[in-house]
Design an enzyme around this catalytic site. Sequence first.
Site, PDB file in Angstrom:
ATOM      1  N   THR A  82      24.569  53.943  63.109  1.00 36.79           N
ATOM      2  CA  THR A  82      23.224  53.519  63.536  1.00 36.79           C
ATOM      3  C   THR A  82      23.105  53.575  65.053  1.00 36.79           C
ATOM      4  O   THR A  82      22.153  54.139  65.598  1.00 36.79           O
ATOM      5  CB  THR A  82      22.960  52.073  63.035  1.00 36.79           C
ATOM      6  OG1 THR A  82      22.992  52.091  61.617  1.00 36.79           O
ATOM      7  CG2 THR A  82      21.620  51.542  63.521  1.00 36.79           C
ATOM      8  N   GLU A 128      49.639  39.599  45.381  1.00 40.72           N
ATOM      9  CA  GLU A 128      48.900  38.348  45.163  1.00 40.72           C
ATOM     10  C   GLU A 128      49.064  37.432  46.370  1.00 40.72           C
ATOM     11  O   GLU A 128      50.055  37.500  47.090  1.00 40.72           O
ATOM     12  CB  GLU A 128      49.428  37.642  43.893  1.00 40.72           C
ATOM     13  CG  GLU A 128      49.069  38.394  42.630  1.00 40.72           C
ATOM     14  CD  GLU A 128      49.680  37.766  41.373  1.00 40.72           C
ATOM     15  OE1 GLU A 128      50.354  36.712  41.481  1.00 40.72           O
ATOM     16  OE2 GLU A 128      49.494  38.351  40.293  1.00 40.72           O
ATOM     17  N   ASN A 161      53.853  41.613  45.040  1.00 39.94           N
ATOM     18  CA  ASN A 161      52.916  42.387  44.207  1.00 39.94           C
ATOM     19  C   ASN A 161      51.489  42.375  44.741  1.00 39.94           C
ATOM     20  O   ASN A 161      50.579  42.885  44.101  1.00 39.94           O
ATOM     21  CB  ASN A 161      52.931  41.874  42.765  1.00 39.94           C
ATOM     22  CG  ASN A 161      52.342  40.480  42.654  1.00 39.94           C
ATOM     23  OD1 ASN A 161      52.024  39.843  43.672  1.00 39.94           O
ATOM     24  ND2 ASN A 161      52.213  39.984  41.439  1.00 39.94           N
ATOM     25  N   LYS A 179      14.527  55.235  62.064  1.00 42.94           N
ATOM     26  CA  LYS A 179      15.803  55.636  61.439  1.00 42.94           C
ATOM     27  C   LYS A 179      15.563  55.821  59.949  1.00 42.94           C
ATOM     28  O   LYS A 179      14.952  54.968  59.315  1.00 42.94           O
ATOM     29  CB  LYS A 179      16.842  54.538  61.656  1.00 42.94           C
ATOM     30  CG  LYS A 179      18.092  54.634  60.777  1.00 42.94           C
ATOM     31  CD  LYS A 179      19.088  53.507  61.091  1.00 42.94           C
ATOM     32  CE  LYS A 179      19.525  52.769  59.865  1.00 42.94           C
ATOM     33  NZ  LYS A 179      20.472  51.684  60.113  1.00 42.94           N
ATOM     34  N   ASP A 188      16.173  50.143  64.157  1.00 38.33           N
ATOM     35  CA  ASP A 188      15.535  50.505  62.884  1.00 38.33           C
ATOM     36  C   ASP A 188      14.447  49.485  62.574  1.00 38.33           C
ATOM     37  O   ASP A 188      14.317  48.461  63.264  1.00 38.33           O
ATOM     38  CB  ASP A 188      16.552  50.628  61.729  1.00 38.33           C
ATOM     39  CG  ASP A 188      17.404  49.388  61.550  1.00 38.33           C
ATOM     40  OD1 ASP A 188      16.882  48.284  61.748  1.00 38.33           O
ATOM     41  OD2 ASP A 188      18.602  49.537  61.220  1.00 38.33           O
TER      42      ASP A 188
HETATM   43  C1  R5P Z   1      21.267  47.861  59.041  1.00 43.63           C
HETATM   44  O1  R5P Z   1      20.363  47.442  58.351  1.00 43.63           O
HETATM   45  C2  R5P Z   1      22.066  46.954  59.921  1.00 43.63           C
HETATM   46  O2  R5P Z   1      21.238  46.133  60.690  1.00 43.63           O
HETATM   47  C3  R5P Z   1      23.002  47.736  60.817  1.00 43.63           C
HETATM   48  O3  R5P Z   1      22.239  48.530  61.695  1.00 43.63           O
HETATM   49  C4  R5P Z   1      23.915  48.642  60.052  1.00 43.63           C
HETATM   50  O4  R5P Z   1      24.417  47.971  58.934  1.00 43.63           O
HETATM   51  C5  R5P Z   1      25.055  49.107  60.906  1.00 43.63           C
HETATM   52  O5  R5P Z   1      25.897  49.949  60.149  1.00 43.63           O
HETATM   53  P1  R5P Z   1      26.539  51.261  60.774  1.00 43.63           P
HETATM   54  O6  R5P Z   1      27.191  50.840  62.075  1.00 43.63           O
HETATM   55  O7  R5P Z   1      27.515  51.723  59.742  1.00 43.63           O
HETATM   56  O8  R5P Z   1      25.425  52.239  60.994  1.00 43.63           O
END
Ligand code: R5P
Length: 329
Positions: free
Chosen positions: A237, A41, A39, A201, A178
């Site tokens: 990203t 679990e 199931n 970004k 980012d």
């Molecule tokens: C963002 O703040 C993280 O540092 C990564 O850049 C992000 O989580 C990566 O996620 P994805 O590959 O889905 O863009």
Amino acid sequence: MIVKDFSIVSGGVYPELAEAIAKELEQKLLSTELKRFANGERYVRYEESVRQKNLFIIQSFSEVNGYSLNDAFMELLLLVDAARRASANEITAVLPILPYARQDRKARNREPISTSVILRTLENIGVDRIITVDLHSAQTQAIFNRPFDHLIASPIISKTLRKLTAKNKSSYILVSPDAGRAKETESYADELGLDYVHLPKTRDRQNSSHINRPAKITGVQDKRCIIIDDMIDTGGTLITAANTLKDSGAKDIIVATTHGILSNNAAERFDKSPISKLYIIDTISQKQNKAILKDKLEIMPIAPLMAKAIKRIALGESLDFMFNGKNNK
Ligand code: R5P
């Protein structure tokens, strides 16, 4: 010095990592029975005594070996509960990647703080200590009111990048994908003696999986760009970053990351992307990704660093010298 008696236990998600850690420590994994009922679990049982033992229970989190992420968490809870009820002494949850770690704040009204649910549950079920690697945000450890050993993978990543860039430093540039990674990238740039740029970004407010990047940036023409990130999930990203870098005249694009989740067929998308090489730490099994990416993927093993940390914790020694205090930043 005598190493205090301790035993290594493996959850079922990534037993190869637990075996590699145990091998480094010249130990055998504690024998367990792990299974799934029809199931859905989960069931666990220690097949030998754990009375008065200090246990290091290793569980990784990814969708492999028939586990969902939530199955993996449930199995971890059951292993902790069974150990507690069988009179184990200290129980350490060794989590190479902390699940739900990015859900560390309320971004909108009426949302949970999921990482708080994870850490409070571990505390309530009887985990005495957590060891994890490269938390998405270091302050997350504040939720858990017991010892928390935050390991960082930067010594491994730095070593790899130093070797890669040694012969022709001026041809390389580090790229922060980012704003959140800017400080970390600056720290790598200082350590490796390389230049760096930040790549803006933004995410769509309505559809957070949609990432906006500038069409081009300056400063990367004819450069070998190295993007460093804490994790790759869908790859959005990094693939969008790579496309901007390519359109800006970059000569080569390389990625270094700690947690290689690569969900939603990201490996196939990376294979077709302008990225020539991915260096990934194996906090998550990379078997499936390696089969797709072959030589494009180079795995940096985490087991020696984790084993060293476990040994020092078992001996009651400081971890500070392993990371020069950087694991608290
Ligand atoms: C963002 O703040 C993280 O540092 C990564 O850049 C992000 O989580 C990566 O996620 P994805 O590959 O889905 O863009």
